[in-house]
Design a protein around this motif. Sequence first.
Motif, short mmCIF file in Angstrom:
data_model
loop_
_atom_site.label_atom_id
_atom_site.label_comp_id
_atom_site.label_asym_id
_atom_site.label_seq_id
_atom_site.Cartn_x
_atom_site.Cartn_y
_atom_site.Cartn_z
N MET A 1 0.84 -1.20 0.00
CA MET A 1 0.00 0.00 0.00
C MET A 1 0.88 1.26 0.00
O MET A 1 0.81 2.09 0.90
N THR A 2 1.75 1.37 -0.99
CA THR A 2 2.70 2.48 -1.00
C THR A 2 2.03 3.83 -1.13
O THR A 2 2.60 4.84 -0.74
N ASP A 3 0.83 3.86 -1.69
CA ASP A 3 0.12 5.13 -1.84
C ASP A 3 -0.67 5.49 -0.58
O ASP A 3 -1.29 6.55 -0.52
N LYS A 4 -0.63 4.61 0.43
CA LYS A 4 -1.35 4.86 1.67
C LYS A 4 -0.42 4.58 2.85
O LYS A 4 -0.58 3.59 3.58
N PRO A 5 0.57 5.45 3.06
CA PRO A 5 1.55 5.20 4.13
C PRO A 5 0.94 5.17 5.52
O PRO A 5 1.53 4.60 6.44
N TYR A 6 -0.25 5.75 5.68
CA TYR A 6 -0.88 5.72 7.00
C TYR A 6 -1.24 4.30 7.43
O TYR A 6 -1.34 4.02 8.62
N ARG A 7 -1.41 3.43 6.48
CA ARG A 7 -1.70 2.04 6.86
C ARG A 7 -0.50 1.41 7.56
O ARG A 7 -0.65 0.76 8.59
N ALA A 8 0.68 1.61 7.02
CA ALA A 8 1.89 1.09 7.65
C ALA A 8 2.10 1.73 9.01
O ALA A 8 2.54 1.06 9.97
N ALA A 9 1.78 3.01 9.13
CA ALA A 9 1.96 3.71 10.40
C ALA A 9 1.04 3.13 11.47
O ALA A 9 1.45 2.95 12.63
N ILE A 10 -0.19 2.81 11.10
CA ILE A 10 -1.14 2.21 12.05
C ILE A 10 -0.67 0.81 12.45
O ILE A 10 -0.69 0.44 13.62
N GLU A 11 -0.25 0.02 11.47
CA GLU A 11 0.25 -1.32 11.76
C GLU A 11 1.45 -1.26 12.71
O GLU A 11 1.55 -2.04 13.66
N ASN A 12 2.37 -0.35 12.44
CA ASN A 12 3.57 -0.23 13.26
C ASN A 12 3.22 0.18 14.69
O ASN A 12 3.85 -0.28 15.65
N TYR A 13 2.21 1.03 14.83
CA TYR A 13 1.79 1.45 16.17
C TYR A 13 1.28 0.25 16.96
O TYR A 13 1.66 0.05 18.12
N ALA A 15 1.89 -2.93 16.36
CA ALA A 15 2.99 -3.88 16.57
C ALA A 15 3.81 -3.49 17.80
O ALA A 15 4.27 -4.35 18.56
N ALA A 16 3.97 -2.20 18.01
CA ALA A 16 4.76 -1.71 19.14
C ALA A 16 4.02 -1.83 20.46
O ALA A 16 4.65 -1.90 21.53
N HIS A 17 2.69 -1.86 20.41
CA HIS A 17 1.89 -1.84 21.64
C HIS A 17 1.24 -3.18 21.98
O HIS A 17 0.76 -3.34 23.11
N ALA A 18 1.19 -4.11 21.04
CA ALA A 18 0.52 -5.39 21.29
C ALA A 18 1.25 -6.16 22.39
O ALA A 18 2.41 -6.54 22.24
N ASN A 19 0.57 -6.37 23.50
CA ASN A 19 1.14 -7.05 24.65
C ASN A 19 0.02 -7.74 25.42
O ASN A 19 -0.91 -7.06 25.86
N PRO A 20 0.03 -9.08 25.53
CA PRO A 20 1.07 -10.01 25.08
C PRO A 20 1.16 -10.08 23.56
O PRO A 20 0.21 -9.79 22.85
N THR A 21 2.33 -10.49 23.10
CA THR A 21 2.65 -10.42 21.67
C THR A 21 1.67 -11.18 20.80
O THR A 21 1.38 -10.77 19.66
N TRP A 53 -7.58 -2.60 12.97
CA TRP A 53 -6.24 -2.55 13.54
C TRP A 53 -6.21 -1.88 14.91
O TRP A 53 -5.39 -2.22 15.76
N LEU A 54 -7.13 -0.95 15.16
CA LEU A 54 -7.11 -0.21 16.42
C LEU A 54 -8.10 -0.71 17.47
O LEU A 54 -7.96 -0.37 18.65
N HIS A 55 -9.08 -1.50 17.07
CA HIS A 55 -10.23 -1.75 17.94
C HIS A 55 -9.91 -2.40 19.28
O HIS A 55 -10.65 -2.24 20.25
N ASP A 56 -8.81 -3.16 19.36
CA ASP A 56 -8.49 -3.87 20.59
C ASP A 56 -7.35 -3.24 21.38
O ASP A 56 -6.80 -3.88 22.29
N LEU A 57 -7.01 -2.01 21.09
CA LEU A 57 -5.92 -1.35 21.80
C LEU A 57 -6.14 -1.40 23.31
O LEU A 57 -5.20 -1.59 24.08
N GLY A 58 -7.37 -1.24 23.73
CA GLY A 58 -7.68 -1.18 25.15
C GLY A 58 -7.59 -2.49 25.90
O GLY A 58 -7.76 -2.52 27.12
N VAL A 59 -7.30 -3.61 25.19
CA VAL A 59 -7.12 -4.88 25.88
C VAL A 59 -5.65 -5.23 26.04
O VAL A 59 -5.31 -6.24 26.66
N PHE A 60 -4.77 -4.41 25.49
CA PHE A 60 -3.34 -4.67 25.60
C PHE A 60 -2.84 -4.28 26.99
O PHE A 60 -3.26 -3.26 27.56
N ILE A 61 -1.92 -5.09 27.52
CA ILE A 61 -1.24 -4.73 28.76
C ILE A 61 -0.48 -3.43 28.51
O ILE A 61 0.21 -3.28 27.50
#
Length: 202
Positions: A1-13, A15-21, A53-61
């Motif tokens: 998705m090179t024309d939509k860099p925000y997708r990679a930014a959301i994924e990376n966010y 990936a950095a916060h998912a806990n447990p992995t 991609w964002l919906h479960d942020l609140g369940v991460f440790i």
Amino acid sequence: MTDKPYRAAIENYIAAHANPTHKFGHQPRLYALTQLIGEGLTYDDDVVFAAVWLHDLGVFIGHRPETEEALKTWDHVAYVTEKAPAILKEAAFPEEKTPAVLEVIRTHQPKDTPLTPEATIARDADILEQLGAIGITRALAKLGSDTRFCTFTEALHALKKHLTTLPNQLLLETSKALAIPRTKIMQSFIDSLETEGGKNLF
């Protein structure tokens, strides 16, 4: 998705916060399911992508409360709907689509009534993720990382509840068809677990 860099930014966010992995895998699987369910339908894929991609942020440790007592009343949906706008803005996600993303997140659970095509697709996909081999794997993984149940018997009861209640809550015909092999797998697993474990499953 090179024309939509925000997708990679959301994924990376995430990936950095998912806990447990292991919780990271839910997001790409869920998005893949939305693409299967949404084939031939008219909807905004950007909205679905960002929401799943964002919906479960609140369940991460690190995002959810640490005490068992606080977790009992924790509203992870309210948490992520509050945090998501800033995350999306930082990712340079199209601002005009943010309200639609929040609406999908708000109604992504089985108990909710989705009001948009995007929300309906995402909710059905999230239900499917709780069925079949993946649903079994996710439930058993919670034995070591979740406070909702601590024994195999409690996990078994959760799987039985999923099997008896979730398929009937699917709204789209494609989703219902995708659920058929998943329910068969789950029923077979439950039958085998009860046969092998018997009264000593614990």
